[in-house]
Design an enzyme around this catalytic site. Structure first.
Site, PDB file in Angstrom:
ATOM      1  N   THR A 157      -2.835   2.921  -0.016  1.00 20.52           N
ATOM      2  CA  THR A 157      -1.583   3.651   0.270  1.00 20.52           C
ATOM      3  C   THR A 157      -0.972   4.240  -0.995  1.00 20.52           C
ATOM      4  OG1 THR A 157       0.129   1.965  -0.115  1.00 20.52           O
ATOM      5  CG2 THR A 157      -1.062   1.824   1.971  1.00 20.52           C
ATOM      6  N   ALA A 158      -1.299   3.689  -2.165  1.00 20.74           N
ATOM      7  CA  ALA A 158      -0.587   4.073  -3.395  1.00 20.74           C
ATOM      8  C   ALA A 158      -0.767   5.555  -3.705  1.00 20.74           C
ATOM      9  CB  ALA A 158      -1.089   3.231  -4.573  1.00 20.74           C
ATOM     10  N   SER A 159       0.304   6.227  -3.923  1.00 17.83           N
ATOM     11  CA  SER A 159       0.320   7.647  -4.309  1.00 17.83           C
ATOM     12  C   SER A 159       1.770   8.010  -4.560  1.00 17.83           C
ATOM     13  CB  SER A 159      -0.226   8.498  -3.148  1.00 17.83           C
ATOM     14  OG  SER A 159      -0.698   9.737  -3.598  1.00 17.83           O
ATOM     15  N   ALA A 161       3.483   0.193   2.568  1.00 20.50           N
ATOM     16  CA  ALA A 161       2.541  -0.874   2.231  1.00 20.50           C
ATOM     17  C   ALA A 161       3.149  -2.261   2.446  1.00 20.50           C
ATOM     18  CB  ALA A 161       2.076  -0.716   0.792  1.00 20.50           C
ATOM     19  N   SER A 175       4.036  -2.560  -3.190  1.00 21.68           N
ATOM     20  CA  SER A 175       5.500  -2.537  -3.295  1.00 21.68           C
ATOM     21  C   SER A 175       6.119  -1.404  -2.482  1.00 21.68           C
ATOM     22  CB  SER A 175       5.882  -2.331  -4.766  1.00 21.68           C
ATOM     23  OG  SER A 175       5.212  -1.165  -5.262  1.00 21.68           O
ATOM     24  N   LYS A 196      -1.420  15.544  -1.594  1.00 19.48           N
ATOM     25  CA  LYS A 196      -1.955  14.775  -0.469  1.00 19.48           C
ATOM     26  C   LYS A 196      -3.199  15.452   0.117  1.00 19.48           C
ATOM     27  CE  LYS A 196      -0.520  11.421   0.796  1.00 19.48           C
ATOM     28  NZ  LYS A 196      -0.891  10.106   0.217  1.00 19.48           N
ATOM     29  N   TYR A 238       3.837  18.257  -3.569  1.00 18.85           N
ATOM     30  CA  TYR A 238       3.518  16.945  -2.981  1.00 18.85           C
ATOM     31  C   TYR A 238       2.485  17.138  -1.868  1.00 18.85           C
ATOM     32  CZ  TYR A 238       3.811  12.991   0.182  1.00 18.85           C
ATOM     33  OH  TYR A 238       3.472  11.958   1.034  1.00 18.85           O
ATOM     34  N   ARG A 247       2.589  -2.349  -9.903  1.00 19.36           N
ATOM     35  CA  ARG A 247       2.564  -1.844 -11.285  1.00 19.36           C
ATOM     36  C   ARG A 247       3.308  -2.722 -12.274  1.00 19.36           C
ATOM     37  NH1 ARG A 247       3.284   4.546 -11.560  1.00 19.36           N
ATOM     38  NH2 ARG A 247       4.919   4.281  -9.998  1.00 19.36           N
TER      39      ARG A 247
HETATM   40  P1  NAP Z   1       6.634   4.638  -1.744  1.00 20.19           P
HETATM   41  O1  NAP Z   1       7.527   3.583  -1.248  1.00 20.19           O
HETATM   42  O2  NAP Z   1       7.101   5.515  -2.845  1.00 20.19           O
HETATM   43  O3  NAP Z   1       5.250   3.975  -2.153  1.00 20.19           O
HETATM   44  C1  NAP Z   1       4.365   4.580  -3.034  1.00 20.19           C
HETATM   45  C2  NAP Z   1       3.560   3.482  -3.692  1.00 20.19           C
HETATM   46  O4  NAP Z   1       2.609   4.094  -4.591  1.00 20.19           O
HETATM   47  C3  NAP Z   1       4.416   2.539  -4.530  1.00 20.19           C
HETATM   48  O5  NAP Z   1       3.937   1.234  -4.361  1.00 20.19           O
HETATM   49  C4  NAP Z   1       4.157   3.020  -5.955  1.00 20.19           C
HETATM   50  O6  NAP Z   1       4.292   2.002  -6.921  1.00 20.19           O
HETATM   51  C5  NAP Z   1       2.695   3.420  -5.826  1.00 20.19           C
HETATM   52  N1  NAP Z   1       2.304   4.263  -6.926  1.00 20.19           N
HETATM   53  C6  NAP Z   1       2.790   5.478  -7.276  1.00 20.19           C
HETATM   54  N2  NAP Z   1       2.187   5.928  -8.394  1.00 20.19           N
HETATM   55  C7  NAP Z   1       1.301   4.956  -8.757  1.00 20.19           C
HETATM   56  C8  NAP Z   1       0.400   4.799  -9.830  1.00 20.19           C
HETATM   57  N3  NAP Z   1       0.267   5.727 -10.798  1.00 20.19           N
HETATM   58  N4  NAP Z   1      -0.369   3.674  -9.883  1.00 20.19           N
HETATM   59  C9  NAP Z   1      -0.237   2.720  -8.939  1.00 20.19           C
HETATM   60  N5  NAP Z   1       0.611   2.804  -7.906  1.00 20.19           N
HETATM   61  C10 NAP Z   1       1.375   3.900  -7.816  1.00 20.19           C
HETATM   62  O7  NAP Z   1       6.221   5.619  -0.576  1.00 20.19           O
HETATM   63  P2  NAP Z   1       5.723   5.340   0.911  1.00 20.19           P
HETATM   64  O8  NAP Z   1       6.585   6.133   1.789  1.00 20.19           O
HETATM   65  O9  NAP Z   1       5.534   3.908   1.181  1.00 20.19           O
HETATM   66  O10 NAP Z   1       4.315   6.081   0.823  1.00 20.19           O
HETATM   67  C11 NAP Z   1       3.098   5.373   0.808  1.00 20.19           C
HETATM   68  C12 NAP Z   1       1.988   6.339   1.125  1.00 20.19           C
HETATM   69  O11 NAP Z   1       2.242   6.966   2.366  1.00 20.19           O
HETATM   70  C13 NAP Z   1       1.846   7.473   0.113  1.00 20.19           C
HETATM   71  O12 NAP Z   1       0.470   7.747  -0.019  1.00 20.19           O
HETATM   72  C14 NAP Z   1       2.550   8.650   0.801  1.00 20.19           C
HETATM   73  O13 NAP Z   1       2.048   9.883   0.355  1.00 20.19           O
HETATM   74  C15 NAP Z   1       2.173   8.368   2.250  1.00 20.19           C
HETATM   75  N6  NAP Z   1       3.048   8.986   3.260  1.00 20.19           N
HETATM   76  C16 NAP Z   1       4.367   8.640   3.319  1.00 20.19           C
HETATM   77  C17 NAP Z   1       5.158   9.201   4.322  1.00 20.19           C
HETATM   78  C18 NAP Z   1       6.613   8.866   4.468  1.00 20.19           C
HETATM   79  O14 NAP Z   1       7.327   9.577   5.198  1.00 20.19           O
HETATM   80  N7  NAP Z   1       7.108   7.786   3.845  1.00 20.19           N
HETATM   81  C19 NAP Z   1       4.599  10.125   5.224  1.00 20.19           C
HETATM   82  C20 NAP Z   1       3.251  10.434   5.112  1.00 20.19           C
HETATM   83  C21 NAP Z   1       2.480   9.837   4.140  1.00 20.19           C
HETATM   84  P3  NAP Z   1       5.722   1.686  -7.611  1.00 20.19           P
HETATM   85  O15 NAP Z   1       6.471   0.855  -6.607  1.00 20.19           O
HETATM   86  O16 NAP Z   1       5.369   0.957  -8.843  1.00 20.19           O
HETATM   87  O17 NAP Z   1       6.367   3.020  -7.889  1.00 20.19           O
END
Ligand code: NAP
Length: 356
Positions: free
Chosen positions: A92-94, A28, A24, A170, A166, A47
């Site tokens: 990717t989930a975090s 991802a 979601s 990571k 945060y 979730r």
């Molecule tokens: P996001 O939209 O917040 O996605 C995070 C995902 O992790 C969501 O699907 C969330 O599920 C899931 N999640 C969080 N806690 C969880 C749990 N306890 N169990 C299962 N799933 C869980 O953020 P994003 O930007 O796409 O980030 C995805 C990944 O990329 C993360 O690892 C983040 O650290 C990394 N990242 C992001 C960026 C950026 O600028 N966006 C940069 C570098 C790295 P829900 O939808 O249910 O909350």
């Protein structure tokens, strides 16, 4: 796309699904979209109930080849069934939040225990060839040194529960993943993608923490232009990087994933050209030595973790080397300015920003 096309025939796309955890999420969802477009079967973990994600279920190819399954990073064994029978897992989930109440339980536990849990499930499955982990620039540095050119050899050694938590989550999660591979020799390999600030259009209605940065600049959260640089990478490039890291047998190690860096002043100038109403854009310029000192003082009034982030990033230039990902995965980055403009258009489309 040509790259993928060639690889499609080289690898004869497997009948086995690719698992994408946290389907979601902002990044991802684009990975899922691209995998489906390339003909893969996909199992995405979420979730909530699957029907609550129409933006995923209505993607082209989703009806025939996408299955959504519930799984939680905090429940041991939650991913066992989901990854069973897959060859590739894109984890990717975090939690991605800067300002949390309890950094240990809100960030570190799900990031680290969740990564170990997903890798443990992959080991039990026995069918996995490779796991692709979404790490971050946060695992490389939390306070960029102006004189340094960052690359895949760099590790963040400064974050803690109290300082950029945060970033800490990571770093610990990526370290835990490499330790798992070294110690358990699970029979699959690990490739890690380390993106900077990810921007671009969102497939779902949620506002991602990274695009919130642009929303906040438009919405008056920052009254002044600060001396901050961001490495910017488009979400579509990040998705492609994950899939190429999965498809290319020779991919290995970490991949710093960022296109151009932009200074906040450049972003604000760009935002002035957008269709969105602009009266809340920062007007005062607090760059340079004196400006940065004022900003650092004012940052004490911000929520703790936001203030820390500002103090560790203001007044620093940002240099990095993205040649490994360009050379080995063949990524040519969408220009950062295009991503910024498309982010604003998208924020308006989803109602996160009001049009003029
Ligand atoms: P996001 O939209 O917040 O996605 C995070 C995902 O992790 C969501 O699907 C969330 O599920 C899931 N999640 C969080 N806690 C969880 C749990 N306890 N169990 C299962 N799933 C869980 O953020 P994003 O930007 O796409 O980030 C995805 C990944 O990329 C993360 O690892 C983040 O650290 C990394 N990242 C992001 C960026 C950026 O600028 N966006 C940069 C570098 C790295 P829900 O939808 O249910 O909350």
């Amino acid at each position: 796309m040509i790259n993928h096309f060639v690889l499609f025939f080289q690898t004869m796309i497997t009948e086995k699904p690719v698992c994408v955890t946290g389907a979601s999420g902002f990044i991802a969802a684009h990975i899922v979209r691209e995998l489906l477009a390339l003909g893969y079967k996909v199992t995405g973990t979420v979730r909530k109930n699957p029907w609550e994600y129409p933006f995923l279920l209505n993607l082209p190819g989703a009806h025939e080849r996408l299955k959504l399954e519930k799984a939680d990073l905090l429940e041991e064994g939650s991913f066992d069934k989901v990854v069973a029978g897959c060859e590739y897992v894109i984890h990717t989930a975090s939690p991605f939040e800067m300002n949390v109440k309890d950094p240990q339980t809100d960030l570190v536990d799900p990031a680290v225990n969740g990564t170990e849990s997903v890798l443990g499930s992959c080991m039990k499955a026995g069918s996995i060839k490779r796991v692709i982990l979404t790490s971050s620039i946060a695992a490389m540095t939390d306070e960029p040194e102006s004189s340094k050119v960052y690359n895949e050899k760099d590790w963040n050694t400064m974050s803690s529960l109290d300082r950029n938590p945060y970033y800490y989550s990571k770093t610990l999660a990526e370290r835990a993943a490499w330790d798992f591979i070294m110690q358990k020799k699970p029979g699959f390999d690990l490739v890690v993608i380390n993106p900077f600030l990810v921007l671009g259009p969102s497939l779902g209605p949620s506002l991602s923490t990274s695009c919130e940065t642009i929303r906040d600049m438009m919405a008056g959260v920052y009254p002044a232009i600060m001396d901050i640089n961001w490495g910017i990478v488009d979400v579509r490039d990040v998705a492609s990087a994950h899939i190429l890291a999965m498809e290319k047998a020779e991919a290995s190690g970490r991949y710093l994933c960022s296109g151009d860096a932009l200074h906040m002043r450049e972003i604000v100038e760009l935002l002035k050209t957008s269709r969105c109403k602009k009266h809340s854009l920062p007007r005062i310029d607090l760059t340079g030595k004196t400006g940065s000192a004022i900003i650092k003082g004012l940052s004490m009034t911000k929520p703790k973790n936001i203030g820390k982030y500002i103090r560790t990033h203001v007044g620093r230039t940002l240099c990095y080397d993205n040649s490994k990902i360009r050379r080995e995965l063949g990524i040519s980055f969408i220009p950062a300015k295009t991503s910024v403009i498309e982010t604003v258009e998208d924020l308006m489309k989803w109602g996160h920003l009001k049009n003029s």
